[in-house]
Design an enzyme around this catalytic site. Structure first.
Site, short mmCIF file in Angstrom:
data_model
loop_
_atom_site.label_atom_id
_atom_site.label_comp_id
_atom_site.label_asym_id
_atom_site.label_seq_id
_atom_site.Cartn_x
_atom_site.Cartn_y
_atom_site.Cartn_z
N ASP A 53 0.84 -1.20 0.00
CA ASP A 53 0.00 0.00 0.00
C ASP A 53 0.88 1.26 0.00
O ASP A 53 0.36 2.38 -0.07
CB ASP A 53 -1.01 0.00 1.16
N SER A 54 2.21 1.06 -0.01
CA SER A 54 3.12 2.19 -0.25
C SER A 54 2.86 2.76 -1.65
O SER A 54 3.37 3.84 -1.98
CB SER A 54 4.58 1.75 -0.11
N ASP A 92 -1.00 -6.30 -0.45
CA ASP A 92 -1.33 -5.65 0.83
C ASP A 92 -2.84 -5.48 0.96
O ASP A 92 -3.52 -5.13 0.00
CB ASP A 92 -0.69 -4.26 0.84
N LYS A 122 -1.01 -9.42 2.85
CA LYS A 122 -0.33 -8.88 4.02
C LYS A 122 -1.31 -8.02 4.79
O LYS A 122 -2.12 -7.31 4.19
CB LYS A 122 0.90 -8.06 3.62
N GLU A 124 -1.65 -5.48 8.36
CA GLU A 124 -0.95 -4.79 9.43
C GLU A 124 -1.64 -5.02 10.78
O GLU A 124 -2.87 -5.05 10.84
CB GLU A 124 -0.92 -3.27 9.17
N GLU A 191 8.82 -3.74 10.84
CA GLU A 191 9.17 -2.44 10.24
C GLU A 191 9.67 -1.48 11.32
O GLU A 191 8.97 -1.20 12.31
CB GLU A 191 7.96 -1.84 9.50
O1 KIV Z 1 3.49 -1.09 1.61
C1 KIV Z 1 4.67 -1.44 1.69
O2 KIV Z 1 5.49 -1.19 0.80
C2 KIV Z 1 5.08 -2.14 2.90
C3 KIV Z 1 6.53 -2.45 3.05
C4 KIV Z 1 7.28 -1.23 3.37
C5 KIV Z 1 6.76 -3.54 4.03
O3 KIV Z 1 4.28 -2.43 3.73
#
Ligand code: KIV
Length: 286
Positions: A53-54, A92, A122, A124, A191
């Site tokens: 989600d970056s 994510d 993934k 959080e 992280e």
């Molecule tokens: O969204 C992302 O890129 C991340 C990584 C930094 C682990 O969660």
């Protein structure tokens, strides 16, 4: 369309991570959000691609990950899937996609897997996500957990800071990691946590730790591709090592092309089409 390289090592599936950990072999994970970057990362041999989600920061310019939608991750995952043949693809779960209830979380995760082609998701959070992780794993959805600095909690945390710095916080992080392993996660992102704590978690867990700003002892290292190659804006976090300056290279290319156009050097005759030899301009109307 997927491509095939005859000499490529075999496709990476979830169990490969545990196997690598047992052998003490380090793996790598990078983000990608589209077809060309997925191809580059996959062909380079990176074992895991995270459709993170970056994307909200580095692609959409939102400034944080909060506004990222399931549709944005879905579309990016589809493109990554078309570009990556070997790497394990982890999508994510964006903010809001797993907060309402477990059924909706499962539906959203299934969308990323069935429609997007993700091979894992993934999510959080620490102990507060244990039931959700159990439920997803029960539904045959492999889960990568994510603790420490969880950017989706930016408003609660009041910024992006190192997590687990006090004995109490560090103990809580270690407990969270164990609970998430117990719940069935196959790996866990750590992280921005002190390297000593990441080292303890890595040793105590049998699942892989995926470190970002968490020292060298994690089983897997992950970075945001755009930070690694120098195409992100703003101050880079201390843990990023920038291996290329693509932004400068792109700026130079754009500037040189622009100057060539304005000064009449582009396009040349070789870069455009002429009339066939048997057609004369005289034959054309004035
Ligand atoms: O969204 C992302 O890129 C991340 C990584 C930094 C682990 O969660």
């Amino acid at each position: 369309m997927a491509y095939l390289k005859p000499d490529q090592p075999e496709k990476v599936y979830v169990p490969a991570l545990a196997k690598a950990k047992r052998r003490g072999e380090k793996l790598v994970c990078l983000t990608a959000y589209n077809y060309p970057t997925a191809r580059i990362v996959d062909e380079a041999g990176v074992e895991i691609i995270l459709v993170g989600d970056s994307i909200g920061n580095v692609i959409h310019g939102y400034g944080n990950t909060i506004p990222v939608t399931l549709d944005e991750i879905l579309s990016a995952t589809k493109a990554v899937k078309r570009g990556a043949n070997r790497a394990l693809i982890v999508a994510d779960m964006p903010y809001g996609s797993f907060h309402i209830n477990a059924d909706e979380t499962v539906r959203n995760a299934l969308t990323l897997m069935k429609d997007g082609g993700a091979e894992a998701v993934k999510i959080e959070g620490g102990r507060n996500r244990v039931d959700l992780v159990k439920r997803l794993v029960d539904e045959e959805i492999p889960v990568m957990a994510h603790i420490g600095l969880t950017p989706q909690s930016v408003h609660k945390l009041g910024g992006y800071r190192v997590q687990g710095k006090t004995a109490v916080d560090a103990t809580r992080l270690i407990e969270d990691a164990k609970m998430l392993e117990e719940a069935g996660a196959f790996a866990i992102v750590l992280e921005v946590v002190p390297r000593e704590i990441a080292s303890i978690i890595t040793k105590e867990l049998s699942i892989s730790t995926v470190g970002i700003g968490a020292g060298s002892e994690c089983d897997i290292q992950v970075l945001v591709l755009h930070d690694l190659v120098g195409i992100s804006f703003g101050r880079l976090p201390r843990f990023v090592r920038q291996y290329a300056d693509i932004r400068t290279i792109m700026t130079e290319a754009v500037t040189n092309w622009m100057t060539d156009v304005k000064e009449g050097r582009y396009p040349s005759d070789d870069e455009s089409y002429g009339l066939p030899k048997d057609v004369s301009l005289e034959e054309l109307p004035d």
